[in-house]
Design a protein around this motif. Structure first.
Motif, mmCIF file in Angstrom:
data_model
loop_
_atom_site.group_PDB
_atom_site.id
_atom_site.type_symbol
_atom_site.label_atom_id
_atom_site.label_comp_id
_atom_site.label_asym_id
_atom_site.label_seq_id
_atom_site.Cartn_x
_atom_site.Cartn_y
_atom_site.Cartn_z
ATOM 1 N N VAL A 36 10.696 40.730 25.141
ATOM 2 C CA VAL A 36 10.209 41.294 26.211
ATOM 3 C C VAL A 36 9.641 40.206 27.300
ATOM 4 C CG1 VAL A 36 8.056 42.795 26.695
ATOM 5 C CG2 VAL A 36 9.125 43.324 24.514
ATOM 6 N N ILE A 37 9.145 39.266 26.670
ATOM 7 C CA ILE A 37 8.602 38.157 27.753
ATOM 8 C C ILE A 37 9.857 37.623 28.816
ATOM 9 C CG2 ILE A 37 8.004 35.662 27.698
ATOM 10 C CD1 ILE A 37 6.506 36.088 25.335
ATOM 11 N N VAL A 38 11.026 37.693 28.223
ATOM 12 C CA VAL A 38 12.300 37.311 29.145
ATOM 13 C C VAL A 38 12.627 38.402 29.999
ATOM 14 C CG1 VAL A 38 14.605 36.788 28.893
ATOM 15 C CG2 VAL A 38 13.090 35.831 27.261
ATOM 16 N N GLU A 39 12.580 39.784 29.513
ATOM 17 C CA GLU A 39 12.866 40.840 30.251
ATOM 18 C C GLU A 39 11.674 41.077 31.344
ATOM 19 O OE1 GLU A 39 12.774 45.634 29.919
ATOM 20 O OE2 GLU A 39 12.398 44.386 28.095
ATOM 21 N N LEU A 40 10.479 40.773 31.130
ATOM 22 C CA LEU A 40 9.473 40.847 32.085
ATOM 23 C C LEU A 40 9.426 39.541 33.169
ATOM 24 C CD1 LEU A 40 6.674 42.770 30.284
ATOM 25 C CD2 LEU A 40 8.556 43.912 31.681
ATOM 26 N N LYS A 41 10.190 38.708 32.935
ATOM 27 C CA LYS A 41 10.092 37.183 33.417
ATOM 28 C C LYS A 41 8.731 36.677 33.527
ATOM 29 C CE LYS A 41 14.157 37.914 36.536
ATOM 30 N NZ LYS A 41 14.634 37.326 37.913
ATOM 31 N N LEU A 42 7.870 36.771 32.413
ATOM 32 C CA LEU A 42 6.590 36.596 32.090
ATOM 33 C C LEU A 42 6.163 34.964 32.327
ATOM 34 C CD1 LEU A 42 4.588 38.387 29.513
ATOM 35 C CD2 LEU A 42 3.789 37.804 31.657
ATOM 36 N N SER A 43 7.100 34.112 31.902
ATOM 37 C CA SER A 43 7.127 32.742 32.142
ATOM 38 C C SER A 43 7.089 32.373 33.387
ATOM 39 C CB SER A 43 8.102 32.003 31.288
ATOM 40 O OG SER A 43 7.797 32.151 29.743
ATOM 41 N N GLU A 44 8.131 32.916 34.161
ATOM 42 C CA GLU A 44 8.270 32.618 35.698
ATOM 43 C C GLU A 44 7.047 33.004 36.182
ATOM 44 O OE1 GLU A 44 10.270 33.843 33.652
ATOM 45 O OE2 GLU A 44 12.454 33.417 34.159
ATOM 46 N N LEU A 45 6.490 34.228 35.991
ATOM 47 C CA LEU A 45 5.267 34.886 36.825
ATOM 48 C C LEU A 45 4.127 34.160 36.580
ATOM 49 C CD1 LEU A 45 5.691 38.845 36.354
ATOM 50 C CD2 LEU A 45 6.092 37.436 38.396
ATOM 51 N N LEU A 46 3.745 33.413 35.093
ATOM 52 C CA LEU A 46 2.852 32.699 34.925
ATOM 53 C C LEU A 46 2.689 31.467 35.325
ATOM 54 C CD1 LEU A 46 2.498 33.512 31.098
ATOM 55 C CD2 LEU A 46 0.899 34.184 32.892
ATOM 56 N N LEU A 47 3.814 30.713 35.757
ATOM 57 C CA LEU A 47 3.844 29.528 36.391
ATOM 58 C C LEU A 47 3.153 29.740 37.975
ATOM 59 C CD1 LEU A 47 7.310 27.898 35.249
ATOM 60 C CD2 LEU A 47 4.947 26.883 35.000
ATOM 61 N N VAL A 48 3.820 30.588 38.759
ATOM 62 C CA VAL A 48 3.530 30.882 39.808
ATOM 63 C C VAL A 48 1.967 31.205 39.882
ATOM 64 C CG1 VAL A 48 3.645 32.411 41.997
ATOM 65 C CG2 VAL A 48 5.648 31.568 40.505
ATOM 66 N N TRP A 49 1.547 32.083 38.898
ATOM 67 C CA TRP A 49 0.067 32.627 39.133
ATOM 68 C C TRP A 49 -0.775 31.254 38.703
ATOM 69 C CZ3 TRP A 49 -2.888 32.312 34.495
ATOM 70 C CH2 TRP A 49 -4.177 32.752 34.740
ATOM 71 N N ALA A 50 -0.426 30.538 37.636
ATOM 72 C CA ALA A 50 -1.354 29.207 37.438
ATOM 73 C C ALA A 50 -1.245 28.356 38.422
ATOM 74 C CB ALA A 50 -0.806 28.440 36.027
ATOM 75 N N ASP A 51 -0.033 28.107 39.349
ATOM 76 C CA ASP A 51 -0.196 27.151 40.370
ATOM 77 C C ASP A 51 -1.052 27.747 41.597
ATOM 78 O OD1 ASP A 51 1.268 25.395 39.406
ATOM 79 O OD2 ASP A 51 3.409 26.047 40.286
ATOM 80 N N ALA A 77 -2.231 23.492 35.117
ATOM 81 C CA ALA A 77 -2.629 24.269 36.333
ATOM 82 C C ALA A 77 -3.767 25.204 36.025
ATOM 83 C CB ALA A 77 -1.568 25.238 36.825
ATOM 84 N N ILE A 78 -3.872 25.804 34.903
ATOM 85 C CA ILE A 78 -4.981 26.499 34.460
ATOM 86 C C ILE A 78 -6.319 25.389 34.267
ATOM 87 C CG2 ILE A 78 -6.116 27.820 32.466
ATOM 88 C CD1 ILE A 78 -3.530 29.165 31.941
ATOM 89 N N SER A 79 -6.105 24.314 33.915
ATOM 90 C CA SER A 79 -7.189 23.564 33.495
ATOM 91 C C SER A 79 -7.823 22.928 34.991
ATOM 92 C CB SER A 79 -6.815 22.309 32.914
ATOM 93 O OG SER A 79 -5.898 21.415 33.439
ATOM 94 N N VAL A 80 -7.240 22.984 36.031
ATOM 95 C CA VAL A 80 -7.791 22.640 37.300
ATOM 96 C C VAL A 80 -8.549 23.817 37.848
ATOM 97 C CG1 VAL A 80 -7.114 22.170 39.781
ATOM 98 C CG2 VAL A 80 -5.545 21.272 37.877
ATOM 99 N N PHE A 81 -8.184 25.033 37.720
ATOM 100 C CA PHE A 81 -8.832 26.309 38.037
ATOM 101 C C PHE A 81 -10.255 26.197 37.255
ATOM 102 C CE2 PHE A 81 -10.381 30.490 37.040
ATOM 103 C CZ PHE A 81 -10.711 31.105 38.153
ATOM 104 N N VAL A 82 -10.112 25.951 35.879
ATOM 105 C CA VAL A 82 -11.482 25.948 35.186
ATOM 106 C C VAL A 82 -12.441 24.761 35.379
ATOM 107 C CG1 VAL A 82 -12.331 26.016 32.738
ATOM 108 C CG2 VAL A 82 -10.259 27.261 33.078
ATOM 109 N N SER A 83 -11.983 23.541 35.660
ATOM 110 C CA SER A 83 -12.759 22.538 35.921
ATOM 111 C C SER A 83 -13.410 22.664 37.427
ATOM 112 C CB SER A 83 -11.938 21.129 35.963
ATOM 113 O OG SER A 83 -10.946 21.131 36.969
ATOM 114 N N GLU A 84 -12.617 23.396 38.192
ATOM 115 C CA GLU A 84 -13.216 23.656 39.581
ATOM 116 C C GLU A 84 -14.364 24.830 39.445
ATOM 117 O OE1 GLU A 84 -12.732 22.629 43.194
ATOM 118 O OE2 GLU A 84 -12.095 20.933 41.743
#
Length: 1070
Positions: A708-723, A779-786
């Motif tokens: 399902v992760i592959v089908e929904l392209k979750l890894s790709e979406l999460l990379l963009v979201w985290a950036d 990338a998430i850690s940058v958001f949390v520290s900010e």
């Protein structure tokens, strides 16, 4: 100081070339530290070569004062007497363009010096002398001082006193500074004001520009002086002053005044200010104006007659509006009924209703829900009038005048009195016939009935007191028929919908079928040839939202959803309104609408995707509203599914619905984030971060396997979201709470199935340069520290994420370096914040200390090095704060088991590392070990309490059921008593003062209270047996720890009782 150089730099600030402006501003900033710089600006403002230069000098001086003049409690001002004297001289002789700006700098100094510190003793005497010597007051045409300038300075001086100055005082006395101003300046000025009014009266309509400016300025000064306070020197002069104001209001020609003339425009502004003064007197200072109310009422009633000319200029309309407001305020006072009741018929027929009727301006522009100012005030006044009680009715034929008087101790019986709404308002409105086929071509009937509908919209309080059948009859006979007439103009249908929305709180339940049927008909009304029905649809949407907000629910939810969904997609402007309505429907409908959400989301995604342009930043407003609606529905679906799981309902339905939602939302986010052209250097637009995070979290919750992760392209979406969240800096614009919720789900998803590029991101293939990019967690850690550094209101959620990111993912030896970098980033941010609040223990200490503790457990060497490098005691400061938190847990707020366990494990690590240093008698080791003993006892006691609670849970549930029933009865009684005893003004002011004191004392914490109760997740640390670890430490080092530390016998006894196996290590205390 070289005035020529400063003048040249000021000229350059006016250049159209941005580089020249920046360079000259920087040069001026460098010179601003010189002590003679503000004097130089004053000299140029007074005698510069041209107006532009003088204005530039004044503007820079104003900004300079704003940056540099600030007086806090206990500090003194840095403004010299010489500068203040020169500023006063410049103000009194400045040209209008310079005066307007320079007086702002003066006001900043007045607040700092005169209002806060009362340290400018010459200000009031000097200004009084200047006013007396000015050209108009002294009747000396050759005077160098302008009366208008002196009054402008006075206006700036009085303005800070329009509000209460000390919110911690419930009944604040008149400030002595204001009393001085009133005695020395305002009281004599009222005599001048009277003479000027008499002069204007003698001129028989001819107006002098300078005189009108002076009248306006004096009115402004008096308005600020009495808006909150009543100076003792002004109170005896109110009668004469108010009669002068009444003359000014009587001189206004609202019917045919020419507002293009400056003199008449100033007279209108003075009239507006006069009405504002009347509003303040009747609401704040009634005892001073009771004897004046009759004259005030007669004056404003004459103004109310001009309401039929409401379509004139805005200022005239504002005056009519304020006249209505004055009548409302008077009617709400003790003598209000006696003064206003003889005029009710006149007021209703000649003032209120004409203001409500449709006018030419609206016929051209179309009906608007944001009603005109005067109409709003008229509707409010009508509501007050309708609630007023008429004379008591006599139930016996033998009744006399004495029988209608209230007996001593007898309560007022409302049943013996009929309201004016029943006696006068409704009979008057019933005279206007509802439009029919026979009167369809009569514009007067249509316009008049528009006013009738507006009137009905103001009667909600009156109708609440009537029986439901009364409202049913009114709505059925006077409102709903408009939806069935084929001829009915759109503005009447729109007005009818507005009425239904306004009356939402008093509509009978049995009418819901007819009301929603009519509103749905209006919501779906198509345009007719050249006539737009957009206002009809907007008004219907607003009415439905109002009904839902008042829990007046539709008989059929599906029919309502179908109409709304069918309309979405036609026009962007209308889509925005429909998205907002859809939010209201979903939030109010709960499970009634949740079952339809999968289908609705699929339909909305198709509409929204047509308006998305990935390279456009920011997104169109319709897309933003669409994402908001999708987020509301995604959250509603999640809540609905949680209820179904608790009820053991079918999981097949949940899976199919969640899958459909996830596929639709994934497709939408892919279009928004993954379709940016490869050649584009910019990342996808960071629009709707909060709502996008909610949608992404909904997709994550649907995952049932790696496929399902592959089908929904979750890894790709999460990379963009985290950036995107790593580059997010708009902390003050929105709350962004959904981002933190999504972070937790992302970590949980990785723990279950593993996500590509979560901890380490692969090097991109050629032809891209082989440069490592940030992984999702980095990338998430940058958001949390900010967030820790920049976003105080989200600090609790940010620290919750710190523990999750450090302890929940499984780090291998190859990826441990990533965790080290996270610990370093979080530690620096948390310690920086801790240094700012360490002076006073508070609940903010807890998340800060525990965040550093989590980092310390991962990489103690790194954390110690960072803390020592940061200075201010470094590691010892943090360790001492940890020890204090353990011994004063009630102040810091340690209560949850996970928090105490993290504290125990951190103290274990600290104690063990301090023992390795080889200084067993050190104070820091003693504090850490003592804190470890106390915290271990606290954790053991908490475990025992939790076991007892689990054993007693069933019996407590039975008891709670009975208690809940009792609580419900008590709550009903409380609600009834609250409705009978509304908060008085004195109670409100006292409560406000207490809140202000709490705010100043720092007892109001940052962040939401709900966030402070969140259990922290410790991941792999949960499996650790901290009790065995404590005993093991004592067993290994008891010869150093026990003999080298001075532990209290009470503490040792408590520890032995909690851990009997440790008895042998404490022989010396036995």
């Amino acid at each position: 100081m070289d005035l020529t150089q400063i003048a040249q730099l000021l000229d350059q600030t006016l250049s159209p070339d941005g580089h020249v402006v920046r360079a000259s501003t920087e040069a001026l900033d460098c010179l601003s530290s010189l002590p003679q710089f503000p004097f130089a600006l004053l000299s140029i403002a007074a005698g510069g070569q041209n107006q532009g230069q003088r204005v530039a000098a004044s503007t820079y001086l104003k900004n300079f004062a704003r940056r540099n003049i600030e007086v806090s409690n206990g500090s003194s001002s840095r403004v010299s007497q010489e500068f203040k004297s020169q500023l006063m001289r410049t103000l009194l002789q400045a040209e209008a363009s310079v005066l307007k700006i320079l007086v702002e700098a003066f006001r900043i100094i007045v607040v700092a010096e005169f209002v806060k510190q009362n340290s400018w003793p010459d200000l009031v005497p000097d200004l009084r002398s200047a006013i007396q010597s000015s050209n108009v007051i002294s009747n000396g045409a050759s005077s160098e001082l302008s009366t208008i300038n002196t009054l402008t300075v006075l206006h700036a001086l009085v303005r800070p006193f329009q509000y209460f100055l000390n919110p911690k005082v419930a009944k604040e006395p008149v400030p002595p500074q204001l009393e001085l101003i009133a005695k020395e300046i305002l009281a004599p000025l009222l005599t001048v004001f009277h003479h000027l009014v008499e002069k204007a009266r003698a001129n028989h309509g001819r107006k002098d520009l300078e005189t009108e400016k002076i009248l306006l300025l004096i009115c402004k000064c008096l308005y600020f002086a009495v808006r909150s306070f009543m100076p003792s020197a002004v109170a005896p002069l109110l009668s004469s002053f108010c009669h002068d104001l009444i003359f000014i209001l009587g001189s206004l020609s609202l019917d045919h005044g020419d507002t293009s003339e400056d003199e008449y425009l100033l007279r209108l502004k003075t009239g507006k200010r006069a009405l504002l003064i009347f509003c303040s007197l009747t609401t704040r200072h009634r005892k001073y104006c009771d004897k004046l109310m009759q004259d005030i009422i007669n004056c404003v009633l004459k103004i109310g007659k001009c309401s039929s000319n409401i379509s004139l200029d805005f200022l005239s309309e504002r005056i009519v509006s304020l006249a209505f407001d004055v009548i409302s305020h008077v009617l709400e006072t003790g003598p209000g009924w006696r003064l206003v009741s003889p005029h009710f018929s006149f007021l209703l027929e000649s003032a209120i209703l004409p203001a409500l009727m449709l006018n030419e301006k609206e016929e051209i522009s179309g009906w608007r829900e944001d009603l005109f100012t005067a109409r709003k005030s008229a509707i409010n006044l009508l509501g007050v009038v309708s609630m007023s009680k008429g004379p008591p009715t006599v139930s016996s034929n033998n009744g006399s005048s004495a029988s209608s008087k209230r007996k001593k101790g007898e309560k007022n019986k409302k049943n013996n009195q009929r309201s004016i709404g029943e006696l006068l308002v409704l009979p008057c409105l019933s005279k206007f016939p509802i439009p029919s086929d026979a009167t369809a071509s009569d514009p007067k009937i249509l316009k008049d009935y528009f006013g009738v509908l507006m009137a009905y919209g103001g009667l909600q309080d009156f109708l609440k007191e009537k029986k439901p059948a009364f409202t049913t009859s009114l709505v059925k006979t006077r409102v709903l028929p408009l939806y069935s007439f084929s001829f009915c103009p759109p503005y009447l249908v729109a007005a009818a919908s507005w009425v239904l929305g306004e009356l939402a709180s008093c509509l009978p339940e049995e009418m819901s079928v007819d009301i929603y049927s009519s509103l749905l008909k209006a919501l779906a009304m198509p345009d007719k040839k050249d006539t737009s029905c957009y206002p009809v649809r907007v008004a219907a949407a607003g009415a439905i939202a109002g009904l839902l907000e008042n829990e007046y629910l539709p008989p059929e939810w599906l029919a309502l959803l179908q109409v709304v969904i069918s309309r979405i997609g036609n026009e962007d402007e209308e889509n925005i309104i429909l998205f907002q309505l859809l939010n209201s429907i979903v939030e109010a409908g709960n499970e009634n609408t949740a079952i339809h959400i999968p289908h609705i989301i699929s339909s909305l995604v198709d509409v929204i995707s047509k308006s998305i342009h990935p390279s456009v930043e920011p997104w169109p407003h319709v897309v933003v509203r669409g994402f908001e609606a999708l987020a509301v529905m995604a959250q509603s679906w999640e809540d609905f599914m949680l209820e179904k799981v608790e009820q053991n309902d079918s999981s097949e339905k949940k899976a199919s619905g969640q899958g459909a939602i996830a596929r639709a939302l994934s497709a939408l986010l892919q279009q928004a984030w993954l379709t940016v052209p490869l050649e584009a250097e910019a990342s996808p637009p960071a629009s709707c971060i909060d709502h996008s995070s909610t949608l992404l979290r909904s997709i994550i919750l649907s995952v049932t396997g790696s496929s399902v992760i592959v089908e929904l392209k979750l890894s790709e979406l999460l990379l963009v979201w985290a950036d995107m969240i790593s580059d997010w800096h708009a902390w003050e614009e929105s709350e962004d709470m959904a981002v933190f919720d999504c972070i937790k789900e992302v970590v949980s998803l990785h723990s279950k199935y593993g996500l590509e590029s979560f901890i380490v991101r692969q090097i991109p293939p050629a032809p891209a340069p082989p440069v490592p990019q940030r992984s999702i967690i980095e990338a998430i850690s940058v958001f949390v520290s900010e967030a820790i550094l920049q976003y105080p209101s989200a600090i609790w959620r940010a620290f919750s994420c710190v523990h999750i990111l450090l302890h929940v993912p499984k780090y291998s030896s190859e990826t441990e370096g990533v965790r080290l970098s996270l610990a370093a980033v979080f530690c620096r941010a948390a310690f920086f914040h801790l240094k700012g609040v360490r002076s006073k223990p508070s609940s903010l200490w807890k998340p800060l200390l525990l965040a550093i503790a989590s980092c310390y457990l991962c990489h103690p060497d790194t954390v110690e090095a960072i803390l020592e490098k940061e200075g201010d005691g470094g590691f010892a400061t943090w360790a001492s704060a940890m020890a204090f938190a353990c011994t004063h847990s009630s102040e810091v707020g340690l209560s949850a088991k996970s928090e105490i366990k993290l504290m125990v494990m951190t103290l274990l690590k600290m104690t063990e590392r301090l023992l390795g240093v080889g200084n067993p008698s050190g104070g820091l080791l003693r504090d850490c070990f003592t804190s470890l003993i106390k915290t271990s006892i606290q954790l053991k006691e908490l475990d025992e309490e939790m076991e007892e609670e689990e054993n007693d849970e069933e019996s407590e549930d039975d008891d709670n059921d009975d208690e809940d029933e009792d609580d419900d009865e008590i709550e009903i009684d409380d609600e009834e008593s609250e409705s009978e005893h509304e908060e008085t003004e004195e109670q409100f002011l006292e409560r406000y003062a207490q809140a202000a004191s709490a705010l100043e004392n720092g007892t109001v914490e940052e962040g939401d209270a709900e966030d402070q109760e969140v259990e922290i997740e410790l991941g792999s640390l949960e499996e650790a047996d901290e009790q065995k670890m404590v005993i093991s430490l004592i067993e290994r080092y008891h010869h150093v720890l026990i003999k080298g530390q001075a532990l209290s016998p009470e503490l040792v006894s408590s520890f032995i009782n909690a851990f009997p196996d440790s008895t042998s290590f404490f022989h010396q205390y036995m």
